[in-house]
Write an enzyme that holds these catalytic residues in place. Structure first.
Site, short mmCIF file in Angstrom:
data_model
loop_
_atom_site.label_atom_id
_atom_site.label_comp_id
_atom_site.label_asym_id
_atom_site.label_seq_id
_atom_site.Cartn_x
_atom_site.Cartn_y
_atom_site.Cartn_z
N LYS A 48 7.10 -7.61 8.29
CA LYS A 48 5.73 -8.02 8.57
C LYS A 48 5.39 -9.28 7.80
CE LYS A 48 3.22 -5.36 5.18
NZ LYS A 48 2.13 -4.42 5.04
N TYR A 70 9.96 -0.57 -4.55
CA TYR A 70 8.69 -1.18 -4.14
C TYR A 70 7.48 -0.38 -4.61
CZ TYR A 70 11.37 -4.26 -1.07
OH TYR A 70 12.24 -5.21 -0.58
N ASP A 111 16.38 3.86 -13.33
CA ASP A 111 16.99 3.60 -12.02
C ASP A 111 18.50 3.72 -12.18
OD1 ASP A 111 15.66 1.99 -9.35
OD2 ASP A 111 17.84 2.16 -9.48
N CYS A 163 7.92 3.12 6.33
CA CYS A 163 7.01 4.26 6.49
C CYS A 163 6.58 4.52 7.93
CB CYS A 163 5.76 4.02 5.65
SG CYS A 163 6.22 3.66 3.97
N ASN A 192 0.08 7.51 8.37
CA ASN A 192 1.04 6.60 8.99
C ASN A 192 1.26 6.92 10.46
OD1 ASN A 192 1.29 4.99 6.79
ND2 ASN A 192 3.07 6.03 5.96
N ARG A 252 -17.05 1.97 17.52
CA ARG A 252 -16.14 3.09 17.20
C ARG A 252 -14.73 2.88 17.74
NH1 ARG A 252 -21.00 4.82 18.00
NH2 ARG A 252 -20.73 5.08 20.24
N ARG A 308 -1.44 5.18 12.44
CA ARG A 308 -1.16 3.76 12.61
C ARG A 308 -0.05 3.55 13.65
NH1 ARG A 308 -3.32 -0.55 10.31
NH2 ARG A 308 -1.98 -2.27 9.65
N THR A 326 7.44 9.89 -0.12
CA THR A 326 6.92 10.58 1.05
C THR A 326 7.85 11.73 1.41
OG1 THR A 326 6.04 8.49 1.81
CG2 THR A 326 6.19 10.24 3.46
N LYS A 330 -0.63 12.12 4.09
CA LYS A 330 0.17 10.89 4.07
C LYS A 330 0.86 10.67 5.42
CE LYS A 330 3.09 7.73 2.71
NZ LYS A 330 2.99 6.57 1.90
N1 SAJ Z 1 2.19 -3.61 12.99
C1 SAJ Z 1 1.95 -3.90 14.31
N2 SAJ Z 1 0.66 -3.93 14.73
C2 SAJ Z 1 -0.39 -3.69 13.89
C3 SAJ Z 1 -0.12 -3.39 12.54
C4 SAJ Z 1 1.18 -3.36 12.11
O1 SAJ Z 1 2.86 -4.11 15.11
O2 SAJ Z 1 -1.53 -3.73 14.35
C5 SAJ Z 1 3.57 -3.54 12.50
C6 SAJ Z 1 3.86 -4.51 11.37
O3 SAJ Z 1 4.19 -5.78 11.84
C7 SAJ Z 1 5.01 -3.81 10.68
C8 SAJ Z 1 4.68 -2.34 10.85
O4 SAJ Z 1 3.77 -2.27 11.92
O5 SAJ Z 1 6.23 -4.08 11.32
C9 SAJ Z 1 4.11 -1.65 9.65
O6 SAJ Z 1 3.24 -2.48 8.93
P1 SAJ Z 1 1.88 -1.99 8.28
O7 SAJ Z 1 1.30 -3.15 7.59
O8 SAJ Z 1 1.04 -1.32 9.27
O9 SAJ Z 1 2.34 -0.84 7.28
P2 SAJ Z 1 3.35 -0.71 6.03
O10 SAJ Z 1 4.53 0.07 6.48
O11 SAJ Z 1 3.60 -2.01 5.36
O12 SAJ Z 1 2.47 0.21 5.06
C10 SAJ Z 1 1.99 1.46 5.52
C11 SAJ Z 1 0.55 1.60 5.06
N3 SAJ Z 1 -0.07 2.73 5.76
C12 SAJ Z 1 -1.25 2.63 6.38
O13 SAJ Z 1 -1.87 1.61 6.45
C13 SAJ Z 1 -1.76 3.88 6.98
C14 SAJ Z 1 0.49 1.77 3.56
O14 SAJ Z 1 -0.81 2.04 3.11
C15 SAJ Z 1 1.40 2.92 3.13
O15 SAJ Z 1 1.43 3.06 1.73
C16 SAJ Z 1 2.79 2.62 3.60
O16 SAJ Z 1 2.78 2.51 5.03
C17 SAJ Z 1 3.67 3.75 3.16
O17 SAJ Z 1 4.42 3.55 2.19
O18 SAJ Z 1 3.56 4.85 3.71
#
Ligand code: SAJ
Length: 422
Positions: A321, A22, A42, A263, A213, A249, A216, A128, A209
């Site tokens: 997602k 990916y 690969d 991630c 994550n 904020r 989030r 990562t 990094k």
């Molecule tokens: N989710 C929630 N509530 C939210 C946001 C997301 O429940 O408010 C869930 C989603 O449904 C999903 C999971 O969290 O199951 C993760 O989804 P995501 O869209 O937040 O993140 P990823 O894993 O697709 O991508 C993240 C991203 N990191 C950040 O936004 C800080 C991306 O930029 C990174 O490159 C990626 O992780 C990574 O590879 O680390």
């Protein structure tokens, strides 16, 4: 297949991207599209064969168009044999074992690179890794090859579903073993990144990094806890979050059935190693991990209350997602396993293919056959479902607050929304 068809300008560096997943594949194609000569490597023969016949191993916005372009330019080829190159970009998975990044695949990539590695070659790790892994493990390992080299960690930052746009436009952090190493790599990334490129050392780059994550993950956990509180105190968490986020904020994330992807449920564990200290990170991760079982328990409770004796549950969405075909670490899996203990389960997802592990049924069939629906993934396609057309459905559980009042016109059954206690 050999990299012979490639057009390499004499002064230009030959780049090899190791791991065409990916992250690796879009990175390789963007580099190739920006005028670099790129070889993708690969170990998965079938993936390479598919790519060589023009097929992509996964769906991602704009990727097929980009692939067609680089094929025309003859700037990209792919192999299952490690080539000699000037720069190696490692983009292999780093699963977590025992709360540490598992460097198994990074190390095996390095083992394959070693015999091909030229004097003054460059190695970039995109995968990562734990904050100290580059400085303490990977860089010393390469130093043991006894050849001058440049080394940098450039953690990927792109979101699945919008990978190409984010890889191009997001700011990047490049952590070099030395400031000069960071410069060398920044020059290469500057050929396709239009965002700003910030230079630092490998440990800060990796910590950054993991922190992104973790932020989030913990924020989602907070939203999930707010959902539980809302159910207890009888208010609608979705409305409350939307209104709280009007504060300049405050930016609370959304609750849901759990956190998936490669991630956010994993990387924060690289920080959460000190179990004896109170940890907001550990608590947050555990809250998120508890969500699939929590949704299953709520569903079981609602089925009992409604006296639905033989539940046939239609699971809407198995991707981790919305609007992606990626099921890695999807909370749908533990949820489905739990539901199967007390119900028949039918699974549908417009993006996910039928496989040996997963039987996917068409959406209309699922809606016509089930007596209960649980919406797990907020795919846009589910905004089109008119539930009033299915008198067989007695209960809908919406874990994403996606289903609108309009979609419920004529629906006589019961609707439960995660986090809506009002
Ligand atoms: N989710 C929630 N509530 C939210 C946001 C997301 O429940 O408010 C869930 C989603 O449904 C999903 C999971 O969290 O199951 C993760 O989804 P995501 O869209 O937040 O993140 P990823 O894993 O697709 O991508 C993240 C991203 N990191 C950040 O936004 C800080 C991306 O930029 C990174 O490159 C990626 O992780 C990574 O590879 O680390």
């Amino acid at each position: 297949m050999h990299a012979m068809g490639l057009k390499k300008r004499s002064a230009q560096k030959l780049v090899c991207v190791v791991g065409l997943g990916y992250i690796g594949l879009p990175t390789a194609l963007l580099l190739a599209g920006a005028g670099n000569t790129v070889i993708g490597f690969d170990t998965d023969t079938s993936k390479i064969e598919r790519l060589q016949s023009g097929k992509l191993p996964f769906a991602e916005k704009g990727l097929s168009k980009l692939y067609a372009e680089v094929q025309k330019k003859q700037s990209f080829s792919c192999l299952t044999e490690m080539p000699v190159a000037d720069v190696y970009i490692i983009a292999v998975p780093t699963p977590h074992t025992g709360r540490h990044a598992d460097l198994r695949f990074v190390k095996s990539a390095l083992r394959l690179i070693k015999p091909k590695f030229p004097k003054n070659g460059t190695i970039v790790v995109e995968s990562t890794v734990g904050p100290r892994d580059c400085a303490d493990i990977l860089q010393p390992l390469i130093a043991g090859w006894r050849k001058p080299f440049a080394f940098a960690h450039c953690p990927e930052r792109a979101i699945p579903g919008n990978t190409l746009h984010e890889m191009t436009h997001n700011d990047r952090i490049i952590g070099g073993n030395t400031p000069e190493d960071a410069q060398v790599v920044a020059q290469l990334y500057g050929t396709f990144v239009t965002g700003k490129i910030f230079l630092t050392n490998t440990t800060v780059a990796a910590a950054c990094k993991v922190m992104e994550n973790t932020y989030r993950a913990v924020n989602i956990a907070l939203a999930n806890e707010f959902a539980r509180i809302a159910e207890d105190l009888h208010f609608d968490v979705w409305e409350a979050i939307a209104l709280a986020n009007k504060h300049p904020r405050v930016s609370i994330h959304q609750p849901g059935p759990g956190v998936g992807g490669h991630c956010i449920p994993i990387d924060p564990w690289f920080f959460a190693t000190h179990d004896d200290e109170p940890s907001v990170i550990t608590s947050g991760l555990l809250i998120n991990e508890s969500m699939p079982n929590r949704v299953a328990a709520q569903l079981k409770h609602a089925l009992k209350k409604l006296r639905i004796q033989k539940p046939v549950i239609g699971v809407l969405g198995v991707a981790y997602k919305k609007n992606v075909d990626d099921t890695r670490e999807s909370p749908a899996f533990p949820l489905i396993a739990n539901l199967r203990q007390f119900a028949e389960v039918l699974i549908t997802d417009p993006f996910v293919q039928n496989s040996k592990q997963l039987t996917i049924t068409n959406l209309k069939q699922v809606l016509a056959q089930c007596n209960c629906v649980v919406l797990i993934t907020d795919h846009d396609a589910y905004r089109e479902c008119a539930f009033g057309k299915y008198p067989n459905i007695e209960l809908i559980f919406d874990s994403r607050n996606l289903i609108s009042q309009q979609q419920l016109e004529g629906f006589a059954g019961h609707v439960v929304r995660l986090g809506n206690g009002s």
